[in-house]
Motif scaffolding. Structure first.
Motif, mmCIF file in Angstrom:
data_model
loop_
_atom_site.group_PDB
_atom_site.id
_atom_site.type_symbol
_atom_site.label_atom_id
_atom_site.label_comp_id
_atom_site.label_asym_id
_atom_site.label_seq_id
_atom_site.Cartn_x
_atom_site.Cartn_y
_atom_site.Cartn_z
ATOM 1 N N VAL A 160 2.810 -7.322 9.664
ATOM 2 C CA VAL A 160 3.969 -6.700 9.016
ATOM 3 C C VAL A 160 3.503 -5.408 8.362
ATOM 4 C CG1 VAL A 160 5.741 -6.894 7.244
ATOM 5 C CG2 VAL A 160 5.134 -8.893 8.619
ATOM 6 N N ASP A 161 4.036 -4.285 8.834
ATOM 7 C CA ASP A 161 3.671 -2.977 8.292
ATOM 8 C C ASP A 161 4.615 -2.613 7.144
ATOM 9 O OD1 ASP A 161 1.631 -2.596 10.159
ATOM 10 O OD2 ASP A 161 3.023 -1.802 11.649
ATOM 11 N N VAL A 162 4.038 -2.201 6.036
ATOM 12 C CA VAL A 162 4.826 -1.861 4.858
ATOM 13 C C VAL A 162 4.548 -0.429 4.443
ATOM 14 C CG1 VAL A 162 5.120 -2.279 2.380
ATOM 15 C CG2 VAL A 162 4.994 -4.208 3.963
ATOM 16 N N THR A 163 5.636 0.309 4.200
ATOM 17 C CA THR A 163 5.533 1.636 3.597
ATOM 18 C C THR A 163 6.392 1.620 2.342
ATOM 19 O OG1 THR A 163 5.223 2.740 5.735
ATOM 20 C CG2 THR A 163 5.945 4.107 3.882
ATOM 21 N N LEU A 164 5.792 1.950 1.218
ATOM 22 C CA LEU A 164 6.484 1.897 -0.065
ATOM 23 C C LEU A 164 6.406 3.261 -0.735
ATOM 24 C CD1 LEU A 164 7.894 0.107 -2.221
ATOM 25 C CD2 LEU A 164 5.615 -0.356 -3.158
ATOM 26 N N LEU A 165 7.564 3.817 -1.069
ATOM 27 C CA LEU A 165 7.637 5.091 -1.781
ATOM 28 C C LEU A 165 8.400 4.868 -3.082
ATOM 29 C CD1 LEU A 165 8.308 5.724 1.531
ATOM 30 C CD2 LEU A 165 7.916 8.036 0.675
ATOM 31 N N VAL A 166 7.716 5.044 -4.206
ATOM 32 C CA VAL A 166 8.341 4.791 -5.503
ATOM 33 C C VAL A 166 8.013 5.934 -6.460
ATOM 34 C CG1 VAL A 166 8.316 2.280 -5.268
ATOM 35 C CG2 VAL A 166 6.322 3.448 -6.243
ATOM 36 N N ILE A 182 0.661 -5.521 -5.607
ATOM 37 C CA ILE A 182 0.640 -4.132 -5.135
ATOM 38 C C ILE A 182 -0.761 -3.676 -4.732
ATOM 39 C CG2 ILE A 182 0.407 -3.233 -7.488
ATOM 40 C CD1 ILE A 182 2.281 -1.571 -4.536
ATOM 41 N N ILE A 183 -1.792 -4.075 -5.458
ATOM 42 C CA ILE A 183 -3.144 -3.589 -5.176
ATOM 43 C C ILE A 183 -3.634 -3.971 -3.782
ATOM 44 C CG2 ILE A 183 -5.576 -3.801 -5.850
ATOM 45 C CD1 ILE A 183 -4.677 -3.794 -8.758
ATOM 46 N N PRO A 184 -3.377 -5.205 -3.295
ATOM 47 C CA PRO A 184 -3.815 -5.513 -1.925
ATOM 48 C C PRO A 184 -3.222 -4.580 -0.875
ATOM 49 C CG PRO A 184 -3.286 -7.530 -3.094
ATOM 50 C CD PRO A 184 -2.829 -6.397 -3.970
ATOM 51 N N HIS A 185 -1.998 -4.083 -1.101
ATOM 52 C CA HIS A 185 -1.394 -3.154 -0.146
ATOM 53 C C HIS A 185 -2.129 -1.812 -0.160
ATOM 54 C CE1 HIS A 185 2.055 -5.547 1.123
ATOM 55 N NE2 HIS A 185 2.135 -5.986 -0.133
ATOM 56 N N ILE A 186 -2.501 -1.388 -1.343
ATOM 57 C CA ILE A 186 -3.241 -0.116 -1.442
ATOM 58 C C ILE A 186 -4.608 -0.264 -0.791
ATOM 59 C CG2 ILE A 186 -4.220 1.570 -3.044
ATOM 60 C CD1 ILE A 186 -2.035 0.753 -5.046
ATOM 61 N N GLU A 187 -5.267 -1.397 -1.051
ATOM 62 C CA GLU A 187 -6.611 -1.614 -0.505
ATOM 63 C C GLU A 187 -6.603 -1.830 1.008
ATOM 64 O OE1 GLU A 187 -8.734 -3.668 -4.428
ATOM 65 O OE2 GLU A 187 -7.937 -4.932 -2.812
ATOM 66 N N TYR A 193 3.123 5.228 -1.669
ATOM 67 C CA TYR A 193 3.236 6.580 -2.211
ATOM 68 C C TYR A 193 3.829 6.528 -3.607
ATOM 69 C CZ TYR A 193 2.750 8.291 2.630
ATOM 70 O OH TYR A 193 2.304 8.567 3.898
ATOM 71 N N ARG A 194 3.381 7.439 -4.438
ATOM 72 C CA ARG A 194 3.940 7.586 -5.768
ATOM 73 C C ARG A 194 4.452 9.007 -5.946
ATOM 74 N NH1 ARG A 194 -0.221 6.476 -10.258
ATOM 75 N NH2 ARG A 194 1.641 6.876 -11.537
ATOM 76 N N LEU A 251 -1.519 6.808 -2.074
ATOM 77 C CA LEU A 251 -2.553 6.148 -2.847
ATOM 78 C C LEU A 251 -3.640 5.596 -1.934
ATOM 79 C CD1 LEU A 251 -0.460 4.197 -5.497
ATOM 80 C CD2 LEU A 251 -1.399 6.500 -5.616
ATOM 81 N N THR A 252 -4.868 5.831 -2.285
ATOM 82 C CA THR A 252 -6.018 5.327 -1.522
ATOM 83 C C THR A 252 -6.998 4.653 -2.479
ATOM 84 O OG1 THR A 252 -7.127 7.465 -1.722
ATOM 85 C CG2 THR A 252 -5.806 7.070 0.264
ATOM 86 N N VAL A 253 -7.887 3.869 -1.922
ATOM 87 C CA VAL A 253 -8.866 3.162 -2.743
ATOM 88 C C VAL A 253 -9.883 4.140 -3.293
ATOM 89 C CG1 VAL A 253 -10.634 1.378 -2.731
ATOM 90 C CG2 VAL A 253 -8.569 1.085 -1.360
#
Length: 253
Positions: A160-166, A182-187, A193-194, A251-253
């Motif tokens: 499942v591909d997720v793209t989140l813009l907040v 949220i952190i597992p998605h960033i990692e 995106y913020r 956002l990247t690690v």
């Protein structure tokens, strides 16, 4: 001489009920008079006007729509449905700023849902089901609502591909109160995106085929949600989301 666009539109809107009746039943003139709340002179004028604009033709006393008349009738129905949606979301839309940038295609052929205006704010069941069944989920929001959590949960599922813009406020709340979601998605490399800037609306695009547009009140309560699958709305959403990504920070690690 061919009728102008404005002339045809005026006649179709003015004589809509008679055109719809003729398209459905192909009656004679007497039947039209007997079954519609119009006087005989009004029916005579209406049919004559529809004939003059090649929307209706009479053969052996029977009124039949032309192909142009059928298309005009369908377009009129779409037009009415769009304005019906405006009446269902009017209060919320009236409060949106002029730079809200929602495309008119969002209001074509859609379904409107009204979440309860009291806590706890429940999810909209059809939307929740489609999110849980989706394989590619894109969410744009400046307000943290339950559907964001549903998308984050669904994003934990394989494939499942997720793209989140907040906006920054929503991201800060997620990092502080729901770091495990949220952190597992960033990692993992999901696109988070913020720093977006949208004006009291949210977009939820599911598998590139279904668009949910949330509209908020001035107090950030989710007041209306429009579900849409028409190609214009989907393409607008894709283009709009692409533009928001360019102006946001990945956002990247």
């Amino acid at each position: 001489m061919a009728s102008s666009v404005s002339e045809i539109a005026d006649v179709v809107l003015k004589r809509r009920n008679i055109l719809e009746y003729i398209c459905e039943y192909q009656p004679d003139k007497r039947t039209v008079v007997e079954n519609l709340p119009e006087s005989r002179p009004t029916v005579d004028r209406a049919i004559r006007e529809l004939e003059d604009h090649d929307l209706v033709e009479r053969t052996d006393g029977v009124c039949k729509p032309t192909y142009t008349g059928i298309i005009a009738c369908e377009l009129c129905e779409d037009f009415q449905d769009s304005f019906k949606m405006l009446t269902e979301t009017g209060a919320e839309l009236a409060s949106l700023p002029l730079d809200a940038e929602l495309d008119t295609s969002v209001f074509l052929d859609g379904d409107v849902f009204h979440p309860p205006d009291y806590a706890p704010y429940e999810t909209i069941e059809p939307m929740d089901e489609e999110i849980r069944g989706g394989e590619e989920l894109v969410a744009v929001s400046e307000v943290l609502i339950p559907h964001i959590n549903t998308i984050l949960e669904q994003g934990m599922v394989d494939d499942v591909d997720v793209t989140l813009l907040v906006n920054d406020e929503v991201l800060d709340v997620l990092l502080e109160n729901q770091p495990d979601s949220i952190i597992p998605h960033i990692e993992s490399g999901d696109a988070v995106y913020r720093g977006i800037d949208v004006s009291r609306y949210s977009l939820f695009l599911i598998d590139g085929e279904v668009l949910y547009t949330g509209i908020y009140s001035q107090t950030n309560h989710l007041s209306s949600v429009i579900r849409n699958t028409n190609s214009q709305a989907i393409q607008w959403a894709k283009d709009h989301i692409s533009g928001l990504r360019e102006g946001a920070t990945l956002l990247t690690v």
